[in-house]
Design a protein around this motif. Structure first.
Motif, PDB file in Angstrom:
ATOM      1  N   UNK A  18     -14.720 -11.547  14.951  1.00 25.97           N
ATOM      2  CA  UNK A  18     -14.994 -12.509  13.899  1.00 25.97           C
ATOM      3  C   UNK A  18     -13.867 -12.509  12.870  1.00 25.97           C
ATOM      4  N   UNK A  19     -13.415 -11.325  12.505  1.00 25.88           N
ATOM      5  CA  UNK A  19     -12.324 -11.228  11.541  1.00 25.88           C
ATOM      6  C   UNK A  19     -11.035 -11.824  12.099  1.00 25.88           C
ATOM      7  N   UNK A  20     -10.751 -11.558  13.359  1.00 24.79           N
ATOM      8  CA  UNK A  20      -9.543 -12.101  13.977  1.00 24.79           C
ATOM      9  C   UNK A  20      -9.637 -13.618  14.079  1.00 24.79           C
ATOM     10  N   UNK A  21     -10.805 -14.149  14.419  1.00 20.76           N
ATOM     11  CA  UNK A  21     -10.941 -15.610  14.503  1.00 20.76           C
ATOM     12  C   UNK A  21     -10.827 -16.246  13.115  1.00 20.76           C
ATOM     13  N   UNK A  22     -11.381 -15.587  12.087  1.00 19.86           N
ATOM     14  CA  UNK A  22     -11.252 -16.116  10.727  1.00 19.86           C
ATOM     15  C   UNK A  22      -9.785 -16.084  10.301  1.00 19.86           C
ATOM     16  N   UNK A  23      -9.081 -15.022  10.637  1.00 21.50           N
ATOM     17  CA  UNK A  23      -7.653 -14.935  10.334  1.00 21.50           C
ATOM     18  C   UNK A  23      -6.881 -16.032  11.076  1.00 21.50           C
ATOM     19  N   UNK A  24      -7.237 -16.293  12.319  1.00 21.49           N
ATOM     20  CA  UNK A  24      -6.589 -17.359  13.079  1.00 21.49           C
ATOM     21  C   UNK A  24      -6.826 -18.725  12.458  1.00 21.49           C
ATOM     22  N   UNK A  25      -8.054 -18.985  12.028  1.00 17.68           N
ATOM     23  CA  UNK A  25      -8.349 -20.255  11.359  1.00 17.68           C
ATOM     24  C   UNK A  25      -7.575 -20.356  10.041  1.00 17.68           C
ATOM     25  N   UNK A  26      -7.467 -19.237   9.325  1.00 11.95           N
ATOM     26  CA  UNK A  26      -6.689 -19.223   8.083  1.00 11.95           C
ATOM     27  C   UNK A  26      -5.223 -19.537   8.349  1.00 11.95           C
ATOM     28  N   UNK A  27      -4.684 -18.978   9.432  1.00  9.46           N
ATOM     29  CA  UNK A  27      -3.289 -19.261   9.793  1.00  9.46           C
ATOM     30  C   UNK A  27      -3.103 -20.710  10.214  1.00  9.46           C
ATOM     31  N   UNK A  28      -4.126 -21.308  10.819  1.00  3.03           N
ATOM     32  CA  UNK A  28      -4.039 -22.707  11.197  1.00  3.03           C
ATOM     33  C   UNK A  28      -3.983 -23.618   9.969  1.00  3.03           C
ATOM     34  N   UNK A  82      -2.242 -25.644   2.990  1.00  2.00           N
ATOM     35  CA  UNK A  82      -2.255 -25.107   1.628  1.00  2.00           C
ATOM     36  C   UNK A  82      -0.853 -25.026   1.042  1.00  2.00           C
ATOM     37  N   UNK A  83       0.130 -24.680   1.862  1.00  2.00           N
ATOM     38  CA  UNK A  83       1.517 -24.595   1.387  1.00  2.00           C
ATOM     39  C   UNK A  83       2.018 -25.982   1.001  1.00  2.00           C
TER      40      UNK A  83
END
Length: 144
Positions: A13-23, A28-29
């Motif tokens: 779950x944490x890795x998938x949330x991190x992946x969505x954040x990276x997407x 945001x930038x």
């Protein structure tokens, strides 16, 4: 057994949330860059508006000075409609000499940058009536 199962999927779950954040990170930038760019553009527009107002005020002042026939240049004054003849300059008597300080000395020139008199003690001293008025007059550079 259920607790063990939920703990087992926590890293995924944490890795998938991190992946969505990276997407979504480029979104945001770009939003931040757009905000910085918009702030810079707003500052430029404000500065340009201030400069435009200053230019308008200077143009209005120049028009009023042209209309009056007198162009102050520091401690000098230029009369635009002066013709060198034995008659006293007509524009000087009409001008408000009280605008100058009583201890102020102002050299008066014609359009050709030739001294025609001095304003001292709020009075115009014409070169034809007072011969020594233009002896110490500074030379004005004709190049602009």
């Amino acid at each position: 057994m259920r607790k063990d199962l939920s703990l087992q999927f926590l890293p995924y779950t944490l890795v998938s949330a991190l992946g969505l954040g990276l997407l979504f990170l480029p979104q945001f930038i770009s939003v931040r860059q757009n905000l910085v760019q918009a702030a810079a553009e707003s500052e430029i527009l404000t500065t340009e508006n201030i400069n435009r107002d200053r230019i308008k005020q200077r143009a209005q002042t120049a028009a009023l000075m042209r209309k009056s026939g007198l162009l102050p240049e520091g401690k000098t004054l230029t009369i635009l409609d002066y013709v060198d003849n034995p008659k006293r300059p007509p524009g000087i008597a009409k001008k408000r000499l009280n605008a100058y300080l009583s201890d102020e000395v102002v050299h008066v020139y014609d359009e050709t940058r030739t001294c025609i008199g001095v304003i001292k003690n709020r009075q115009f001293l014409w070169k034809r009536e007072h011969a020594a008025t233009c002896v110490d007059a500074p030379v004005i550079n004709t190049e602009e």
